[in-house]
Design a protein around this motif. Structure first.
Motif, PDB file in Angstrom:
ATOM      1  N   MET A 230      23.710  -3.829  52.031  1.00  0.00           N
ATOM      2  CA  MET A 230      23.750  -3.788  50.328  1.00  0.00           C
ATOM      3  C   MET A 230      23.800  -5.097  49.850  1.00  0.00           C
ATOM      4  N   LYS A 231      23.333  -5.314  48.546  1.00  0.00           N
ATOM      5  CA  LYS A 231      23.411  -6.367  47.810  1.00  0.00           C
ATOM      6  C   LYS A 231      24.244  -6.288  46.662  1.00  0.00           C
ATOM      7  N   THR A 232      24.912  -7.238  46.392  1.00  0.00           N
ATOM      8  CA  THR A 232      26.118  -7.293  45.071  1.00  0.00           C
ATOM      9  C   THR A 232      25.772  -8.254  44.176  1.00  0.00           C
ATOM     10  N   VAL A 233      25.621  -8.020  42.858  1.00  0.00           N
ATOM     11  CA  VAL A 233      25.621  -8.976  42.116  1.00  0.00           C
ATOM     12  C   VAL A 233      26.716  -8.798  41.021  1.00  0.00           C
ATOM     13  N   THR A 234      27.490  -9.850  40.691  1.00  0.00           N
ATOM     14  CA  THR A 234      28.593  -9.726  39.691  1.00  0.00           C
ATOM     15  C   THR A 234      28.231 -10.089  38.343  1.00  0.00           C
ATOM     16  N   VAL A 235      28.464  -9.143  37.269  1.00  0.00           N
ATOM     17  CA  VAL A 235      28.149  -9.718  36.065  1.00  0.00           C
ATOM     18  C   VAL A 235      29.613  -9.882  35.317  1.00  0.00           C
ATOM     19  N   LYS A 236      29.537 -10.858  34.877  1.00  0.00           N
ATOM     20  CA  LYS A 236      30.627 -11.471  33.937  1.00  0.00           C
ATOM     21  C   LYS A 236      30.382 -11.793  32.468  1.00  0.00           C
ATOM     22  N   VAL A 237      30.946 -10.944  31.893  1.00  0.00           N
ATOM     23  CA  VAL A 237      30.880 -11.047  30.398  1.00  0.00           C
ATOM     24  C   VAL A 237      32.298 -11.268  29.505  1.00  0.00           C
ATOM     25  N   PRO A 238      32.305 -11.574  28.466  1.00  0.00           N
ATOM     26  CA  PRO A 238      33.495 -11.721  27.722  1.00  0.00           C
ATOM     27  C   PRO A 238      34.588 -10.488  27.691  1.00  0.00           C
ATOM     28  N   SER A 239      33.542  -9.304  27.998  1.00  0.00           N
ATOM     29  CA  SER A 239      34.488  -8.242  27.634  1.00  0.00           C
ATOM     30  C   SER A 239      34.983  -7.599  29.145  1.00  0.00           C
ATOM     31  N   GLY A 240      34.433  -8.312  30.156  1.00  0.00           N
ATOM     32  CA  GLY A 240      34.916  -7.970  31.408  1.00  0.00           C
ATOM     33  C   GLY A 240      33.968  -8.281  32.458  1.00  0.00           C
ATOM     34  N   GLN A 241      34.102  -7.743  33.741  1.00  0.00           N
ATOM     35  CA  GLN A 241      33.375  -8.045  34.990  1.00  0.00           C
ATOM     36  C   GLN A 241      33.232  -6.856  35.832  1.00  0.00           C
ATOM     37  N   TYR A 242      31.836  -6.651  36.247  1.00  0.00           N
ATOM     38  CA  TYR A 242      31.560  -5.633  37.122  1.00  0.00           C
ATOM     39  C   TYR A 242      30.562  -5.805  38.038  1.00  0.00           C
ATOM     40  N   GLU A 243      30.496  -5.077  38.925  1.00  0.00           N
ATOM     41  CA  GLU A 243      29.344  -5.364  40.270  1.00  0.00           C
ATOM     42  C   GLU A 243      28.262  -4.320  40.043  1.00  0.00           C
TER      43      GLU A 243
ATOM     44  N   VAL B 120      27.619  -0.376  38.469  1.00  0.00           N
ATOM     45  CA  VAL B 120      26.276   0.007  38.469  1.00  0.00           C
ATOM     46  C   VAL B 120      26.046   0.355  40.146  1.00  0.00           C
ATOM     47  N   LEU B 121      25.681   1.560  40.427  1.00  0.00           N
ATOM     48  CA  LEU B 121      25.344   1.733  41.853  1.00  0.00           C
ATOM     49  C   LEU B 121      23.958   2.022  42.020  1.00  0.00           C
ATOM     50  N   CYS B 122      23.234   1.317  42.493  1.00  0.00           N
ATOM     51  CA  CYS B 122      21.724   1.491  42.554  1.00  0.00           C
ATOM     52  C   CYS B 122      21.382   1.939  44.134  1.00  0.00           C
ATOM     53  N   ASP B 123      21.205   3.039  44.149  1.00  0.00           N
ATOM     54  CA  ASP B 123      20.507   3.528  45.549  1.00  0.00           C
ATOM     55  C   ASP B 123      19.144   3.484  45.530  1.00  0.00           C
ATOM     56  N   THR B 124      18.639   2.372  46.320  1.00  0.00           N
ATOM     57  CA  THR B 124      17.129   2.314  46.144  1.00  0.00           C
ATOM     58  C   THR B 124      16.519   3.400  46.717  1.00  0.00           C
TER      59      THR B 124
ATOM     60  N   ASP C 270       9.667  -6.878  48.498  1.00  0.00           N
ATOM     61  CA  ASP C 270      10.234  -5.489  48.749  1.00  0.00           C
ATOM     62  C   ASP C 270      11.022  -5.048  47.712  1.00  0.00           C
ATOM     63  N   LEU C 271      11.027  -3.752  47.261  1.00  0.00           N
ATOM     64  CA  LEU C 271      11.849  -3.371  46.102  1.00  0.00           C
ATOM     65  C   LEU C 271      13.384  -3.849  46.081  1.00  0.00           C
ATOM     66  N   PRO C 272      14.187  -3.643  46.878  1.00  0.00           N
ATOM     67  CA  PRO C 272      15.467  -4.071  46.709  1.00  0.00           C
ATOM     68  C   PRO C 272      15.790  -5.557  46.372  1.00  0.00           C
ATOM     69  N   SER C 273      14.717  -6.479  47.195  1.00  0.00           N
ATOM     70  CA  SER C 273      15.097  -7.918  46.829  1.00  0.00           C
ATOM     71  C   SER C 273      14.536  -8.130  45.191  1.00  0.00           C
ATOM     72  N   VAL C 274      13.384  -7.449  44.803  1.00  0.00           N
ATOM     73  CA  VAL C 274      13.064  -7.435  43.525  1.00  0.00           C
ATOM     74  C   VAL C 274      14.142  -7.197  42.693  1.00  0.00           C
ATOM     75  N   ILE C 275      14.649  -6.095  42.926  1.00  0.00           N
ATOM     76  CA  ILE C 275      15.973  -5.519  41.910  1.00  0.00           C
ATOM     77  C   ILE C 275      16.995  -6.655  41.899  1.00  0.00           C
ATOM     78  N   GLU C 276      17.371  -6.908  43.059  1.00  0.00           N
ATOM     79  CA  GLU C 276      18.375  -8.134  43.064  1.00  0.00           C
ATOM     80  C   GLU C 276      17.938  -9.280  42.259  1.00  0.00           C
ATOM     81  N   THR C 277      16.632  -9.894  42.453  1.00  0.00           N
ATOM     82  CA  THR C 277      16.456 -11.038  41.682  1.00  0.00           C
ATOM     83  C   THR C 277      16.472 -10.722  40.141  1.00  0.00           C
ATOM     84  N   CYS C 278      15.970  -9.532  39.615  1.00  0.00           N
ATOM     85  CA  CYS C 278      15.862  -9.261  38.556  1.00  0.00           C
ATOM     86  C   CYS C 278      17.322  -9.175  37.922  1.00  0.00           C
ATOM     87  N   VAL C 279      18.124  -8.424  38.589  1.00  0.00           N
ATOM     88  CA  VAL C 279      19.617  -8.241  38.082  1.00  0.00           C
ATOM     89  C   VAL C 279      20.298  -9.517  37.960  1.00  0.00           C
TER      90      VAL C 279
END
Ligand code: NAD
Ligand code: GLY
Length: 350
Positions: free
Chosen positions: A1-14, A164-168, A207-216
């Motif tokens: 599994m790959k995890t990207v953290t989104v940090k925004v002024p209103s909060g943080q999520y994975e 965000v839970l992305c099951d490829t 491959d799709l999971p890597s493409v998704i991770e890169t874009c995210v």
């Protein structure tokens, strides 16, 4: 599994990306929210495929779970369905500490996210994207919206998901046309930020999971800088201003990604004709979109698209911000007046 953290002024999520993640939904809801009860919202195509597995996972984790199924398609992103969803949440007595689960593509995510943002002034929601477009774009960044008869995404809110839970694995059932439409948004990130991704897409060495991770990762970086779309985030609208107009004009016969592909080609052609983008780079973008089976032409005239663009929500303070490719991996934000816009549209259609 790959995890990207989104940090925004209103909060943080994975954003969690990987195969076989759906069965962990219940535990993920427990970890990322205080919910005791969840409402799973899905479209009629997605629920039969992944609805029961989602409900089972939630219930196994000790959560109460109810579900609401909508017709598929952009027409569901409307005031009527939004009202129906709010009433469903109220009838099922979801409280402010409970959770909405958006299981599906961008339509489900945008509608459910807007309902979550406004139900009892805001309840937690989790995006479970099942289209490529939703995985790389709409599930991340907190833009939620419905359409009005007057135009697309005319009512909405910035409201970030708790997870965000992305099951490829879910992408395996996506119709071919929808998968192709998702690649329009992937190509968008490549043109905006990433010559290496552009080359990998061209050479089909991705491959799709890597493409998704890169874009995210690209999206997370931009959203961290500009959560509310007043500056840099405008870049993510590459191909979207002209694309939205084409999409609205087609009455959504064109998929969002297909319209974005046409919009991207139009802005590239206009940039080339103004000497802002090289002939080679313009041709390379068009060739890549074509290689992924995306449309690159429209039958609408500049005058027709101009009329539609005048109601575009991004037309503020008398100017529209166009995202103009300068080379692969770099675009500029250019503010244009309505008078100038006419010329850009005409050049985009030449
Ligand atoms: P969509 O949600 O309409 O889904 C596409 C189709 O695929 C639907 O018919 C759906 O039922 C079906 N489907 C979804 N997942 C499936 C699966 N795994 N297997 C089989 N069928 C499946 O379309 P979309 O392209 O995901 O999203 C488009 C919407 O997203 C537009 O409304 C657009 O405005 C919005 N959008 C929002 C943002 C944002 O930042 N919020 C960004 C880009 C696009
Ligand atoms: N899809 C554009 C944005 O999230 O800003």
């Amino acid at each position: 599994m790959k995890t990207v953290t989104v940090k925004v002024p209103s909060g943080q999520y994975e954003v969690k990306i990987g195969a076989g993640l759906l069965p962990s939904l219940g535990n993920e809801v427990r970890t990322s929210t205080n919910a005791k009860r969840c409402a799973v919202i899905a479209g009629e195509n997605v629920f039969p495929l992944y609805g029961e597995a989602s409900l089972k996972s939630l219930r196994s984790a000790g959560l109460e779970a109810v579900s609401l199924v909508f017709p598929a398609g952009e027409q569901t992103k409307c005031l009527g369905r939004y009202g129906e969803l709010l009433e469903f949440l109220a009838e099922n007595r979801l409280t402010r500490s409970d959770c909405v689960i958006a299981l599906g593509g961008g339509v489900t995510g945008d509608l459910s996210g807007f309902a979550a943002a406004t139900y009892q002034r805001g309840v937690a929601y989790i995006q479970v994207p099942t289209t490529l477009l939703a995985a790389v774009d709409s599930s991340v960044g907190g833009k939620t919206a419905i359409d009005l008869p007057q135009g697309k995404n005319q009512a909405g809110a910035f409201y970030q998901p708790a997870l965000v839970l992305c099951d490829t694995d879910t992408l395996a059932t996506l119709p071919e046309r929808e998968l192709r439409a998702g690649f329009a948004e992937v190509i968008k990130y490549a043109v905006l930020f990433d010559p290496a991704l552009f080359a990998a897409l061209r050479d089909k060495t991705v491959d799709l999971p890597s493409v998704i991770e890169t874009c995210v990762k690209h999206k997370a970086a931009i959203v961290a800088e500009d959560e509310r779309d007043t500056g840099l985030r405008r870049l993510l609208n590459l191909g979207h201003s002209f694309g939205h107009a084409v999409e609205s004009r087609s009455h959504y016969a064109l998929l969002h990604g297909e319209a974005v592909a046409i919009g991207t080609v139009m802005i590239c052609r206009a940039a080339r004709s103004r000497g802002l983008l090289s002939r080679e780079d313009c041709a390379a973008v068009i060739a890549l979109l074509e290689a992924y089976g995306l449309p690159v032409e429209t039958e609408y005239t500049a005058a027709e698209l101009f009329d539609t663009l005048l109601i575009d929500k991004k037309f503020s303070g008398g100017k529209l911000h166009l995202i103009v490719p300068r080379r692969i991996g770099h675009c500029d934000i250019v503010a244009v007046t309505p008078g100038e816009l006419r010329f850009w549209l005409e050049e985009g259609l030449r």
